[in-house]
Design a protein around this motif. Structure first.
Motif, PDB file in Angstrom:
ATOM      1  N   GLN A  44       8.614   4.984   9.089  1.00  0.00           N
ATOM      2  CA  GLN A  44       7.887   5.488  10.196  1.00  0.00           C
ATOM      3  C   GLN A  44       6.777   4.360  10.453  1.00  0.00           C
ATOM      4  OE1 GLN A  44       8.407   6.972   7.154  1.00  0.00           O
ATOM      5  NE2 GLN A  44       9.382   9.177   7.706  1.00  0.00           N
ATOM      6  N   ASP A  47       8.141   1.975  12.732  1.00  0.00           N
ATOM      7  CA  ASP A  47       8.636   2.696  13.886  1.00  0.00           C
ATOM      8  C   ASP A  47       7.144   2.655  14.916  1.00  0.00           C
ATOM      9  OD1 ASP A  47      11.045   3.232  14.308  1.00  0.00           O
ATOM     10  OD2 ASP A  47      10.604   5.695  13.678  1.00  0.00           O
ATOM     11  N   ARG A  50       6.888  -0.950  16.433  1.00  0.00           N
ATOM     12  CA  ARG A  50       7.744  -0.862  17.622  1.00  0.00           C
ATOM     13  C   ARG A  50       7.056  -0.287  18.860  1.00  0.00           C
ATOM     14  NH1 ARG A  50      12.492  -1.468  14.408  1.00  0.00           N
ATOM     15  NH2 ARG A  50      12.263   0.715  13.604  1.00  0.00           N
ATOM     16  N   ASN A  94      15.039  -3.052   9.766  1.00  0.00           N
ATOM     17  CA  ASN A  94      13.421  -3.229   9.931  1.00  0.00           C
ATOM     18  C   ASN A  94      13.186  -4.785   9.555  1.00  0.00           C
ATOM     19  OD1 ASN A  94      12.776  -0.915  11.482  1.00  0.00           O
ATOM     20  ND2 ASN A  94      12.614   0.133   9.701  1.00  0.00           N
TER      21      ASN A  94
ATOM     22  N   THR B  34      12.157   9.671  10.355  1.00  0.00           N
ATOM     23  CA  THR B  34      11.248   9.999  11.257  1.00  0.00           C
ATOM     24  C   THR B  34      10.034  10.612  10.944  1.00  0.00           C
ATOM     25  OG1 THR B  34      12.113  12.460  11.344  1.00  0.00           O
ATOM     26  CG2 THR B  34      13.381  10.994  12.743  1.00  0.00           C
TER      27      THR B  34
END
Lengths: 474, 196
Positions: A44, A47, A50, A94, B34
């Motif tokens: 996360q 993420d 990004r 990643n 997530t």
């Protein structure tokens, strides 16, 4: 006034001192020397980078390994659990995308992140070390300021190589004995379990603990790492030990240790990393190591521990209501009766490994007890080296043969049964003696019951089938 | 991050101390990559027990958790905060929080309100005697109010300001990028790098 070791390291990493503004005291901005990354707490964070279009500011101060999810059997096959596999593959993607060095499964340098950093010589005195894992406190054994962070902070460090933090309080833990040694059969694991039982799981909240005293001075680096590792179990932000000749000897010649003139320069700087004689700690605790015997936990938090020679405590005798209720719930979960001798507790599984006790000295200690003996009928024993290097070293010394001859399973490196994210888990109701760091409900598998022990107690327990120390074997 | 000023919702009394992050969300639920969807992992072992507080109406619709001391001990997993928030909690009240949990809460926008244990006991009694009682948490005033009971809570001033403003930490830090650049230029040459 003098400064403590923790305050010196803090001051050396101040990018910006927090100002007092209308909103109250701002945190200080601290520079991070080493950021360790693993597959569970990082996806996360990458993420987030990004989404914001941010790069990793210092890939050269960042290192990733795969440890929490990885299987310790059939390691050449793809990971069977699709969710675990996705998480590991996400880390690989990643690291590739952001240019971070990764030691993946089956790489010679793979292992538990807190075993890998020190053995590569990346963990150095006076550095700041963070990782999205609470056992980052391990690295404090080198006189580093090392602490666990959450995923938002992982993203923050990836993006800025800094963290906003308010200064920690300082606590000295003075560990003394008459001759500076621990009694036979007593290890640094027993010392730290006794410390946590004394100050409680919240006793260290807000503090950096500095372990000092003649017993600490005489410990090896690996034994020191075991103590610092469990600082978080006392609720502390970090645990530290001042670097000394033992530290320098451990580091010299390691892959990432300074070389040549830089080594001399570094050692000179490291020698300054000691608490000044006139420094004042916010709190001090004294531990009489001559009174220590092998320690085990009976409950469901690491503070619920006692010497092995004692009996399961009676909750009715506990005055504090919260602690009494906690003890009642713990005994019910653990399936134990008040007054039962701890030595009478039968186990199904023995686990030797983890970032607490998965280094070569731990495996040697367990192997020495098991040499020429058989583990008890009905007991399964898993020996999981903390890293591939530890595994190779153990095999070079023939320790794997000792374990397998005794009936134990010799596995590949990873976090394994410490937290049961891979297939190495306890079944409901199953009981373990474990060299790991947490005896929380369900930690090693849903319904599993954990007793935290040293490698010596783990090995002796495997032989007898009940919680035991090496002296029970003679 | 969303701004937080006050929140009103059903209070849930959780009479347990040392609620560690393995209880809040066991490791097997941490495999997702997530940031959302962790509500099914929240207190998953305890939720198997029908008598557990979150299995009872109206507590299952609660959004203010009132727990015993040393909440959030153990692992650094921010998933514990995400699981609480995904379930619907906006505030956790306890007499003592583990440091990493407190920090993670501040980053994710969950209010960790530190209330003295005697006041926690008063809240527990009130919420148990009158299930469904709504609790109002006022971050500006630093108060927790339920029926005619109002108690103060503690929270770090800077964290409070960030939550009130809904500010992103990374953005705040990058305002000082010059200072970071300057610091990097002064680092000793013997410091380790992972790539050499």
């Amino acid at each position: 006034m003098g400064r403590t070791l923790a305050e010196k390291v803090w001051d050396q990493h101040l990018v910006r001192k927090g100002a007092e503004n209308g909103a109250g005291q701002e945190p200080d901005l601290l520079y991070i020397d080493l950021h360790l990354v693993h597959e569970v707490t990082s996806p996360q964070a990458f993420d987030g980078l990004r989404l914001a279009g941010r790069p990793v500011r210092r890939p050269d101060l960042t290192l990733a390994t795969e440890d929490h999810n990885v299987p310790t059997l059939d390691v050449l096959a793809p990971i069977a659990d699709p969710v675990s596999r996705t998480q590991v593959e996400t880390l690989r993607r990643n690291c590739e995308e952001f240019g971070v060095r990764l030691y993946p499964m089956n790489h010679a340098e793979q292992g538990i992140v807190h075993v890998v950093g020190p053995q590569l010589g990346l963990t150095q005195p006076g550095t700041t070390v963070v990782c999205g894992d609470s056992h980052t406190s391990t690295h404090g054994a080198f006189g580093a300021m090392a602490f666990g962070i959450g995923t938002s902070e992982v993203e923050h460090v990836l993006a800025t190589q800094t963290l906003p933090l308010k200064p920690f309080k300082t606590m000295a833990i003075n560990v003394h004995s008459a001759d500076g040694r621990l009694r036979p059969g007593v290890t640094s694991k027993d010392v730290v379990l006794a410390i946590i039982a004394q100050i409680g799981t919240g006793g260290g909240q807000g503090y950096v603990l500095e372990y000092r005293g003649n017993v600490i001075d005489n410990l090896s680096m690996e034994a020191r790492m075991t103590i610092c590792n469990m600082s978080i179990e006392a609720g502390a932000r970090a645990g530290m030990i001042a670097p000394d000749e033992t530290t320098f000897a451990y580091l010299k010649g390691r892959d990432h240790a300074p070389k040549g003139a830089q080594w001399d320069e570094a050692v000179e700087a490291w020698r300054e990393l000691r608490t000044d004689a006139d420094a004042v700690f916010d709190a001090e605790v004294d531990i009489d190591a001559d009174a220590l015997t092998p320690f085990v936990t009976w409950g469901t938090n690491p503070g619920q521990g006692l010497p092995l020679g004692e009996t399961v405590p009676d909750p009715a005798a506990i005055v504090d209501e919260n602690e009494r209720v906690a003890a009642e719930k713990a005994l019910s979960y653990m399936g134990l009766e008040a007054g039962q001798p701890l030595r009478s507790i039968k186990v199904d599984t023995v686990f030797v490994g983890s970032c607490t006790n998965g280094r070569i000295e731990d495996l040697r200690a367990a192997a020495e007890i098991l040499d020429g003996k058989q583990i008890a009928d009905g007991v399964r024993m898993l020996v999981v080296p903390g890293s591939m290097r530890v595994r190779f070293q153990a095999e070079e010394e023939g320790l794997d043969k000792v374990f397998t001859a005794a009936g134990a399973e010799w596995r590949s490196a990873g976090c394994s049964m410490c937290l049961g994210m891979n297939p190495d888990q306890l079944a409901p109701g199953e009981r373990s003696a474990s060299t790991s760091n947490r005896n929380f409900e369900g930690r090693q598998g849903k319904g599993g019951r954990t007793h935290l022990v040293s490698p010596l107690v783990a090995a002796a327990t495997a032989v007898r089938g009940t919680l035991s120390s090496p002296e029970d074997l003679v | 991050m969303e701004k937080f000023s006050t929140h009103t919702g059903i209070g849930v009394p959780l009479r347990r101390s040392n609620v560690d992050t393995d209880q809040i969300i066991p490791a097997v639920y941490l495999k997702r990559v997530t940031r959302t969807g962790f509500e099914d992992g929240l207190f998953s072992a305890w939720r198997n027990d029908e008598s557990f507080i979150l299995n009872q109406e109206p507590f299952s619709r609660g959004s203010v958790l009132v727990a015993g001391p040393d909440f959030g001990t153990g692992s650094s997993r921010e998933h514990a905060v995400w699981a609480l928030m995904d379930y619907g909690f906006r505030v956790v009240i306890s007499a003592r929080f583990a440091d990493i949990f407190r920090g993670n809460s501040a980053k994710a926008g969950l209010v960790a309100a530190q209330v003295e244990q005697p006041d926690v006991e008063l809240l527990w009694k009130l919420l148990e005697n009158e299930p469904g009682t709504e609790v109002t948490v006022d971050l500006q005033e630093k108060t927790v109010q339920a029926k005619d009971l109002t108690v103060p809570f503690e929270i770090d001033d800077y964290i409070r300001w960030r939550l009130l403003e809904g500010l992103d930490d990374i953005g705040l830090t990058l305002r000082h990028e010059d200072a970071i650049d300057a610091f990097e230029r002064s680092r000793p040459a013997h410091k380790p790098v992972t790539t050499a």
